[in-house]
Design a protein around this motif. Structure first.
Motif, PDB file in Angstrom:
ATOM      1  N   UNK A   1      51.830  42.503  38.395  1.00  0.00           N
ATOM      2  CA  UNK A   1      51.461  41.328  37.606  1.00  0.00           C
ATOM      3  C   UNK A   1      50.337  40.542  38.256  1.00  0.00           C
ATOM      4  N   UNK A   2      50.368  40.386  39.583  1.00  0.00           N
ATOM      5  CA  UNK A   2      49.286  39.697  40.286  1.00  0.00           C
ATOM      6  C   UNK A   2      47.955  40.418  40.116  1.00  0.00           C
ATOM      7  N   UNK A   3      47.980  41.736  40.277  1.00  0.00           N
ATOM      8  CA  UNK A   3      46.734  42.507  40.196  1.00  0.00           C
ATOM      9  C   UNK A   3      46.108  42.428  38.812  1.00  0.00           C
ATOM     10  N   UNK A   4      46.930  42.274  37.781  1.00  0.00           N
ATOM     11  CA  UNK A   4      46.415  42.277  36.412  1.00  0.00           C
ATOM     12  C   UNK A   4      46.090  40.888  35.883  1.00  0.00           C
ATOM     13  N   UNK A   5      46.339  39.850  36.648  1.00  0.00           N
ATOM     14  CA  UNK A   5      46.104  38.491  36.144  1.00  0.00           C
ATOM     15  C   UNK A   5      44.692  38.281  35.601  1.00  0.00           C
ATOM     16  N   UNK A   6      43.624  38.713  36.306  1.00  0.00           N
ATOM     17  CA  UNK A   6      42.284  38.469  35.762  1.00  0.00           C
ATOM     18  C   UNK A   6      41.936  39.381  34.580  1.00  0.00           C
TER      19      UNK A   6
ATOM     20  N   UNK B   1      41.744  30.251  45.108  1.00  0.00           N
ATOM     21  CA  UNK B   1      40.962  29.629  46.171  1.00  0.00           C
ATOM     22  C   UNK B   1      40.096  30.641  46.914  1.00  0.00           C
ATOM     23  N   UNK B   2      40.485  31.913  46.850  1.00  0.00           N
ATOM     24  CA  UNK B   2      39.788  32.943  47.609  1.00  0.00           C
ATOM     25  C   UNK B   2      38.967  33.884  46.742  1.00  0.00           C
ATOM     26  N   UNK B   3      39.370  34.059  45.494  1.00  0.00           N
ATOM     27  CA  UNK B   3      38.748  35.082  44.649  1.00  0.00           C
ATOM     28  C   UNK B   3      38.240  34.474  43.356  1.00  0.00           C
TER      29      UNK B   3
ATOM     30  N   UNK C   1      39.114  32.267  36.250  1.00  0.00           N
ATOM     31  CA  UNK C   1      38.814  32.214  34.820  1.00  0.00           C
ATOM     32  C   UNK C   1      39.941  31.511  34.070  1.00  0.00           C
ATOM     33  N   UNK C   2      39.631  31.053  32.866  1.00  0.00           N
ATOM     34  CA  UNK C   2      40.645  30.370  32.057  1.00  0.00           C
ATOM     35  C   UNK C   2      41.788  31.312  31.702  1.00  0.00           C
ATOM     36  N   UNK C   3      41.447  32.580  31.413  1.00  0.00           N
ATOM     37  CA  UNK C   3      42.500  33.545  31.050  1.00  0.00           C
ATOM     38  C   UNK C   3      43.430  33.808  32.225  1.00  0.00           C
ATOM     39  N   UNK C   4      42.861  33.912  33.427  1.00  0.00           N
ATOM     40  CA  UNK C   4      43.692  34.141  34.602  1.00  0.00           C
ATOM     41  C   UNK C   4      44.590  32.941  34.882  1.00  0.00           C
ATOM     42  N   UNK C   5      44.060  31.730  34.674  1.00  0.00           N
ATOM     43  CA  UNK C   5      44.882  30.537  34.900  1.00  0.00           C
ATOM     44  C   UNK C   5      46.034  30.467  33.900  1.00  0.00           C
TER      45      UNK C   5
ATOM     46  N   UNK D   1      35.664  41.907  52.264  1.00  0.00           N
ATOM     47  CA  UNK D   1      37.090  41.582  52.261  1.00  0.00           C
ATOM     48  C   UNK D   1      37.479  40.643  51.130  1.00  0.00           C
ATOM     49  N   UNK D   2      36.517  39.903  50.557  1.00  0.00           N
ATOM     50  CA  UNK D   2      36.871  38.955  49.486  1.00  0.00           C
ATOM     51  C   UNK D   2      36.870  39.653  48.136  1.00  0.00           C
ATOM     52  N   UNK D   3      37.745  40.634  48.013  1.00  0.00           N
ATOM     53  CA  UNK D   3      37.976  41.356  46.760  1.00  0.00           C
ATOM     54  C   UNK D   3      39.481  41.402  46.529  1.00  0.00           C
ATOM     55  N   UNK D   4      39.918  41.518  45.269  1.00  0.00           N
ATOM     56  CA  UNK D   4      41.366  41.580  45.005  1.00  0.00           C
ATOM     57  C   UNK D   4      42.047  42.719  45.744  1.00  0.00           C
ATOM     58  N   UNK D   5      41.364  43.875  45.882  1.00  0.00           N
ATOM     59  CA  UNK D   5      41.967  45.008  46.549  1.00  0.00           C
ATOM     60  C   UNK D   5      42.233  44.797  48.018  1.00  0.00           C
ATOM     61  N   UNK D   6      41.564  43.826  48.609  1.00  0.00           N
ATOM     62  CA  UNK D   6      41.803  43.490  50.018  1.00  0.00           C
ATOM     63  C   UNK D   6      42.730  42.287  50.156  1.00  0.00           C
ATOM     64  N   UNK D   7      42.420  41.215  49.431  1.00  0.00           N
ATOM     65  CA  UNK D   7      43.131  39.953  49.628  1.00  0.00           C
ATOM     66  C   UNK D   7      44.575  40.043  49.159  1.00  0.00           C
ATOM     67  N   UNK D   8      44.801  40.679  47.996  1.00  0.00           N
ATOM     68  CA  UNK D   8      46.155  40.676  47.438  1.00  0.00           C
ATOM     69  C   UNK D   8      47.146  41.428  48.329  1.00  0.00           C
ATOM     70  N   UNK D   9      46.926  42.727  48.636  1.00  0.00           N
ATOM     71  CA  UNK D   9      47.919  43.412  49.479  1.00  0.00           C
ATOM     72  C   UNK D   9      47.967  42.890  50.909  1.00  0.00           C
TER      73      UNK D   9
END
Length: 523
Positions: free
Chosen positions: A148-153, A190-192, A197-201, A275-283
Motif C-alpha cells: 500500500x505504501x509503494x502504490x500511494x503515488x 517530507x523526503x520524496x 501530490x494531491x492524489x497521494x495525500x 537514495x532519494x527514491x521510493x525504492x530506497x527510502x521506503x524499504x
C-alpha cells in the motif's frame, strides 16, 4: 512455440517452485515440540471452549481464525493439526504475492520475481514458515502494508490496501509495527516528491483514517468484553523481561536473512547517489524503523523477526540485477556446493536408517531415539529419489539470466527441505512429537478414567490430551491415574502410598522430559 506459451512456461515453473517450497512439511506430522506445539496448544484451547482468542493467547486472533477455517475446510481429509498448519502456507503465499507486487511498483516488472525468490531463499523463513506460527500473520500483513505504501503515488485506491493491511496487522498482534509503518507513511512526503501530490495525500489520509477507524472499533469491542488491551494488542512483547537485548536481531540477521542481506547491501551501495527514491527510502526506512523498534523488545525471538526479511528482500531485488559476474557465480556455486553436500549427507543418513549401513551411524541414530532403524521404507526411498532427480534436472535446464543465482539458491534450499521431509519426516515426527507418549497413555488408561497430573507443564498436558484422547484433571485427587513429569537429572518425586507405577518413558531419544504413570488399585 507461440509467444504467449513461451512466456507462460517460465512463470509456471516459478509458481511450481513456490509450491514445492511451501507444501513439504506443512502436513503429515503431529505438532512438534517447540513453536509448532506451542501455537497448536493455543488453537486447541480455543477450540475446546467458547473463549475469545485474545484471552487464550499472548498473540491475538487473526492467525487462529484462519487456522480454524483451514482446519474446518480440510477436515474430511486432514487431521486437525495438519489442516490448521495450512494457515501458515496461506499467509506465506500472501506475503510472497505482495512483496512481488511491491517490488514491481518500486523497481519495475522484472523485479517482482527477484524479490519473491530472495524472500523465499532466506534461511530464517524455511523452518518458521512450515510450522504453526502466529507471527506469520504479522509477516503477511506487513507485506500488504508495504505494498500500500509503494502504490500511494500511483493509485488512489492504494489507501484501502494500506488501511486493510494495518487492520490485519492489528488483529495479528502487530499494533506497534502497524503504528511504525503508518508513521513512516506520514514521513514519506517530507523526503520524496512523488508522495506530495494531491492524489497521494488523499490515498494516505484514506489509509490512515481506515486504520484508525478499525482500531477504534477493535478497542471498543475489547472494552465491552473486558479483555486487557496489553494482552489483546500483544504489547507484553515490550514489557518485562530480564533486560533489553538491542543487538539480538542485528546479530541473527547474518544467517537468518541470508542471502537477502548481502544483496540488499550491494543494492544500497550501487544506489548510494540516488537514495532519494521510493525504492530506497521506503524499504530502508522500514528496516531501520523495525530494528529500532525491536531493540526495545523484552522477549526477542526468531519467529518475531520474520518481518525484517521483507524490506531486505525488497532492497535485494535491484541488487540482484546489478550483481557483478564474479559475485553471481560465487552465490551460485556456493549454493551448489553447500546444498549438494547436505543432500549427500542426508542420503548417507538414510542409508544408515533404512539399510543399517554404515553400522556405527545406524547405532548412533538408535541411541538418539530414531525408530525403525534397519527397516527399509520404499515410499521414502521413492520420494527421495524423485526429489533428487527433479533437482538435477532443474540444474541441467536452468538458463542464464540475472535471476539465475537466486533461482539456483532458492531451488537448492527447497530441494534440501523436500528431501529432508521425504526421507525423514516420519522418524522426525516420532522423535519431535508427543504422539508416542500419547499412544502409551491411551493403551494403559481406560477411556472413562481421568488422569491427575503433577509437574506436567500446560503445553505437554494439552498435547497429551490431544494425542491420547484421555481426560486430564491436574487438581482432581479423585482420579485413579496419576501422571508425573520430571526434568533432566531430577529424581522421581515421592509418591504417596497406594499408587503403583505402571509405566515410565519419554519421547524417543528425549533426555529432558520423562513421564511416570501411576495407578491406584480399585477397591
Amino acid at each position: 512455440m507461440p509467444r504467449c506459451c513461451a512466456a507462460t512456461l517460465p512463470q509456471l515453473g516459478l509458481l511450481l517452485l513456490c509450491a514445492a517450497w511451501l507444501l513439504p512439511g506443512l502436513v503429515g506430522h503431529a505438532p512438534w515440540k517447540g513453536g509448532d506445539g506451542e501455537h497448536f496448544v493455543q488453537l486447541w484451547r480455543l477450540l475446546q471452549g467458547d473463549v475469545a482468542p485474545q484471552a487464550v493467547s499472548a498473540t491475538p486472533p487473526l492467525y487462529y481464525w484462519v487456522a480454524t477455517a483451514t482446519a474446518w475446510l480440510t477436515s474430511p481429509i486432514l487431521a486437525l493439526h495438519d489442516g490448521a498448519r495450512l494457515a501458515s502456507g496461506v499467509f506465506i503465499a500472501l506475503a510472497l504475492f505482495f512483496v512481488a507486487r511491491t517490488a514491481r511498483a518500486l523497481y519495475g516488472a522484472e523485479a517482482g520475481w527477484a524479490a519473491a525468490l530472495t524472500l523465499l531463499g532466506c534461511v530464517g523463513l524455511l523452518v518458521r514458515g512450515h510450522e504453526l506460527n502466529a507471527y506469520i500473520a504479522q509477516f503477511a500483513a506487513a507485506a500488504i502494508m508495504l505494498y500500500g505504501l509503494a502504490r500511494l503515488p500511483q493509485n488512489a485506491r492504494s489507501g484501502w490496501v494500506l488501511g486493510i493491511g494495518a487492520t490485519l496487522m492489528l488483529l495479528a498482534g502487530g499494533a506497534a509495527e502497524a503504528a511504525l509503518i503508518l508513521v513512516l507513511a506520514g514521513l514519506l512526503p517530507l523526503l520524496l516528491e512523488d508522495y506530495r501530490s494531491a492524489a497521494a495525500r488523499r490515498a494516505l489520509l484514506l489509509g490512515v483514517g481506515l486504520a484508525l477507524a478499525a482500531s477504534a472499533a477493535w478497542l471498543a469491542y475489547l472494552a465491552t468484553q473486558a479483555i486487557p488491551f496489553v494482552r489483546a494488542l500483544n504489547l507484553q512483547r515490550w514489557l518485562g523481561g530480564d533486560g533489553l537485548r538491542p543487538t539480538y536481531y542485528p546479530g541473527i540477521l547474518a544467517w537468518y536473512a541470508w542471502p537477502a542481506w548481502p544483496l540488499a547491501a550491494w543494492g544500497l551501495y550501487r544506489s548510494r547517489r540516488q537514495w532519494r527514491t521510493p525504492g530506497m527510502v521506503l524499504p530502508l526506512g522500514a528496516l531501520v524503523g523495525l530494528l529500532g523498534l525491536y531493540a526495545l523488545a523484552a522477549h526477542p525471538g526468531e519467529e518475531q523477526g520474520l518481518i525484517l526479511l521483507l524490506p531486505l528482500a525488497l532492497l535485494g531485488a535491484p541488487g540482484l540485477f546489478s550483481l557483478r559476474r564474479g559475485a553471481a557465480s560465487a552465490l551460485l556455486w556456493f549454493a551448489l556446493m553447500l546444498f549438494g553436500f547436505i543432500g549427500l549427507v542426508f542420503w548417507v543418513y538414510w542409508s544408515a536408517h533404512d539399510l543399517g549401513s554404515p553400522a556405527r551411524l545406524a547405532a548412533r541414530l538408535t541411541k538418539l531415539g530414531m525408530t525403525g532403524v534397519g527397516e527399509l521404507r520404499p515410499w521414502a526411498l521413492a520420494l527421495g529419489l524423485a526429489v533428487t532427480l527433479a533437482w538435477i534436472v532443474f540444474l541441467a535446464r536452468v538458463g542464464r539470466s540475472p535471476l539465475r543465482p537466486i533461482l539456483v539458491w532458492t531451488a537448492s534450499m527447497t530441494f534440501i527441505w523436500a528431501l529432508l521431509m521425504a526421507l525423514f519426516q516420519a522418524p522426525l515426527d516420532r522423535r519431535l512429537s508427543y504422539t508416542s507418549v500419547g499412544e502409551e497413555l491411551a493403551a494403559r488408561v481406560p477411556p472413562a478414567d481421568c488422569l491427575q497430573t503433577y509437574r506436567v507443564r500446560s503445553q505437554q498436558r494439552l498435547l497429551l490430551t490431544y494425542h491420547s484422547g484421555r481426560q486430564f484433571a491436574p487438581a482432581d485427587p479423585g482420579c485413579s491415574w496419576l501422571l508425573v513429569e520430571t526434568r533432566r537429572r531430577e529424581d522421581a518425586p515421592r509418591i504417596p502410598p497406594g499408587w503403583v507405577k505402571q509405566w515410565e518413558g519419554a519421547r524417543p531419544g528425549d533426555r529432558s522430559d520423562r513421564f511416570h504413570l501411576y495407578a491406584r488399585p480399585r477397591q
